[in-house]
Design a protein around this motif. Structure first.
Motif, PDB file in Angstrom:
ATOM      1  N   ILE A   1       0.840  -1.205   0.000  1.00 32.79           N
ATOM      2  CA  ILE A   1       0.000   0.000   0.000  1.00 32.79           C
ATOM      3  C   ILE A   1       0.868   1.245   0.000  1.00 32.79           C
ATOM      4  O   ILE A   1       0.603   2.231  -0.720  1.00 32.79           O
ATOM      5  CB  ILE A   1      -0.942  -0.020   1.222  1.00 32.79           C
ATOM      6  N   THR A   2       1.921   1.223   0.824  1.00 28.12           N
ATOM      7  CA  THR A   2       2.825   2.383   0.881  1.00 28.12           C
ATOM      8  C   THR A   2       3.476   2.634  -0.471  1.00 28.12           C
ATOM      9  O   THR A   2       3.612   3.783  -0.923  1.00 28.12           O
ATOM     10  CB  THR A   2       3.907   2.135   1.946  1.00 28.12           C
ATOM     11  N   LYS A   3       3.878   1.555  -1.143  1.00 22.56           N
ATOM     12  CA  LYS A   3       4.504   1.696  -2.456  1.00 22.56           C
ATOM     13  C   LYS A   3       3.526   2.299  -3.456  1.00 22.56           C
ATOM     14  O   LYS A   3       3.902   3.179  -4.260  1.00 22.56           O
ATOM     15  CB  LYS A   3       4.977   0.323  -2.929  1.00 22.56           C
ATOM     16  N   GLU A   4       2.266   1.866  -3.422  1.00 24.14           N
ATOM     17  CA  GLU A   4       1.275   2.395  -4.350  1.00 24.14           C
ATOM     18  C   GLU A   4       1.007   3.874  -4.080  1.00 24.14           C
ATOM     19  O   GLU A   4       0.851   4.659  -5.019  1.00 24.14           O
ATOM     20  CB  GLU A   4      -0.025   1.589  -4.243  1.00 24.14           C
ATOM     21  N   ILE A   5       0.950   4.252  -2.807  1.00 27.54           N
ATOM     22  CA  ILE A   5       0.728   5.664  -2.475  1.00 27.54           C
ATOM     23  C   ILE A   5       1.889   6.520  -2.971  1.00 27.54           C
ATOM     24  O   ILE A   5       1.695   7.626  -3.527  1.00 27.54           O
ATOM     25  CB  ILE A   5       0.534   5.829  -0.958  1.00 27.54           C
ATOM     26  N   ILE A   6       3.112   5.991  -2.774  1.00 27.28           N
ATOM     27  CA  ILE A   6       4.278   6.758  -3.232  1.00 27.28           C
ATOM     28  C   ILE A   6       4.243   6.927  -4.744  1.00 27.28           C
ATOM     29  O   ILE A   6       4.565   8.012  -5.282  1.00 27.28           O
ATOM     30  CB  ILE A   6       5.569   6.037  -2.792  1.00 27.28           C
ATOM     31  N   GLU A   7       3.850   5.889  -5.468  1.00 28.51           N
ATOM     32  CA  GLU A   7       3.770   5.990  -6.937  1.00 28.51           C
ATOM     33  C   GLU A   7       2.720   7.012  -7.338  1.00 28.51           C
ATOM     34  O   GLU A   7       2.941   7.776  -8.307  1.00 28.51           O
ATOM     35  CB  GLU A   7       3.443   4.620  -7.512  1.00 28.51           C
TER      36      GLU A   7
END
Length: 359
Positions: free
Chosen positions: A345-351
């Motif tokens: 989830i964190t990776k998707e938010i950063i993207e």
């Protein structure tokens, strides 16, 4: 980091395993209660028989007044050259180190009797398989106790071999539906061999069961009879404190009593020690001669009963440990899955944020 789907698949697998081990623990606890009740119900007869024999000893001449030799052949002590060892293990696994500890004790006992002829009667599949890999089978075998007929009388001659170790009997599938007739058949076969002087002593290695937290692995001599009512224990291994702790936790969670199931034998004890001149219908010598083989049979039956109870207790403890380990593994995998999901989830938010900032 592992895939979330893979972790979920592992969690489902461990949950299914935990359900199996928990069910096996409940089943073992129920069988343990029945085994405890059966062992306890057999003790009054054994206790009264022992005290009757003690009473007869004081009223009958069991030793020849001239030579000092015992009149009954089961009391005769000879130089120990030919030994019969009865090894009692379990038929099934998943009981921790229950059967392995018995076979290790049997191996140590055999090593301590180096240079002597040793015949082995293996009771239980686990002990039979272990001993088969190390010692040859005798040319003539005793009939299995699982068969309806009694044990065969023909046995290999011990005089033809020196320092040999061989398996003379294999009894598999007996402990599941144990009957006194089976123990009596084994005892009668042993007594016949001892009376014919084919063997000079008989030992049995088994788990002595008093309660879930009061067990010990022993090697007990049953022939020749040294003193009636006093077990001739030759080797003892007590439970460790860690094993007692695990057994206690398993018993509490399964609802199994932990008290020592000692029989209340006050009446039987008074019979053996009371200063009363009992009137016997037959001569005390005749009664003593007839009851002594029954005493050997009940000792063999006691060893088998207590071994069955100890096996169920060991399996209950092992399954409780397996259930606890499965719960810990589920917690660990759940934590790993949550971390992997959070990282995703964190990776998707950063993207998303990076893409918005680039516009």
């Amino acid at each position: 980091m592992a895939n979330i789907l893979d972790i979920r698949r592992r969690i489902r697998s461990v949950v299914n395993t935990r359900q199996i081990t928990k069910a096996m623990k409940v089943v073992s606890a129920a069988k343990l209660r029945r085994a405890q009740e059966r062992a306890l119900s057999a003790r009054p007869y054994a206790l009264m028989l022992t005290n009757v024999l003690k009473s007869l000893v004081t009223r009958a001449e069991i030793y020849d007044p001239e030579t000092g030799e015992p009149k009954h052949p089961l009391l005769a002590q000879r130089p120990e050259k030919n030994i019969l060892l009865i090894v009692v293990t379990g038929d099934k696994g998943l009981a921790g180190a229950f059967s392995a500890n018995v076979t290790k004790a049997a191996s140590r006992f055999i090593e301590s009797k180096a240079g002597k002829n040793i015949d082995i009667e293996a009771i239980g599949r686990k002990g039979r398989d272990f001993l088969r890999r190390r010692y040859p089978a005798a040319a003539v075998q005793t009939r299995s106790l699982a068969e309806p007929e009694e044990s065969l009388e023909n046995q290999p001659e011990a005089s033809d071999r020196a320092g040999a170790i061989q398996i003379t009997g294999e009894h598999v599938g007996v402990l599941g539906k144990l009957e006194f007739s089976q123990a009596r058949a084994l005892a009668e076969s042993v007594i016949r061999r001892y009376q014919r002087e084919e063997i000079d002593s008989v030992y049995v290695v088994f788990n002595e069961f008093k309660s879930v937290i009061a067990q010990r692995l022993i090697v007990e001599q049953i022939l020749p009879i040294e003193q009636i009512g006093e077990p001739a224990v030759r080797l003892v291994e007590e439970m460790t404190e860690e094993e007692k702790k695990k057994a206690k936790e398993a018993a509490i969670s399964a609802g199994v009593g932990m008290h020592r199931s000692e029989p209340a034998g006050e009446v039987a004890a008074q019979f053996g020690t009371a200063q009363v001149d009992y009137i016997y219908e037959q001569a005390p010598e005749d009664l003593f001669r007839a009851l002594l083989p029954k005493y050997v049979s009940i000792q063999v039956f006691r060893a088998l009963l207590e071994s069955v109870a100890a096996e169920h207790a060991a399996r209950m403890t092992a399954m409780d440990s397996a259930t606890s380990n499965a719960t810990d593994m589920i917690d660990s995998l759940t934590l790993a899955m949550n971390r992997a999901r959070q990282a995703k989830i964190t990776k998707e938010i950063i993207e998303i944020v990076s893409g918005a900032a680039a516009m």
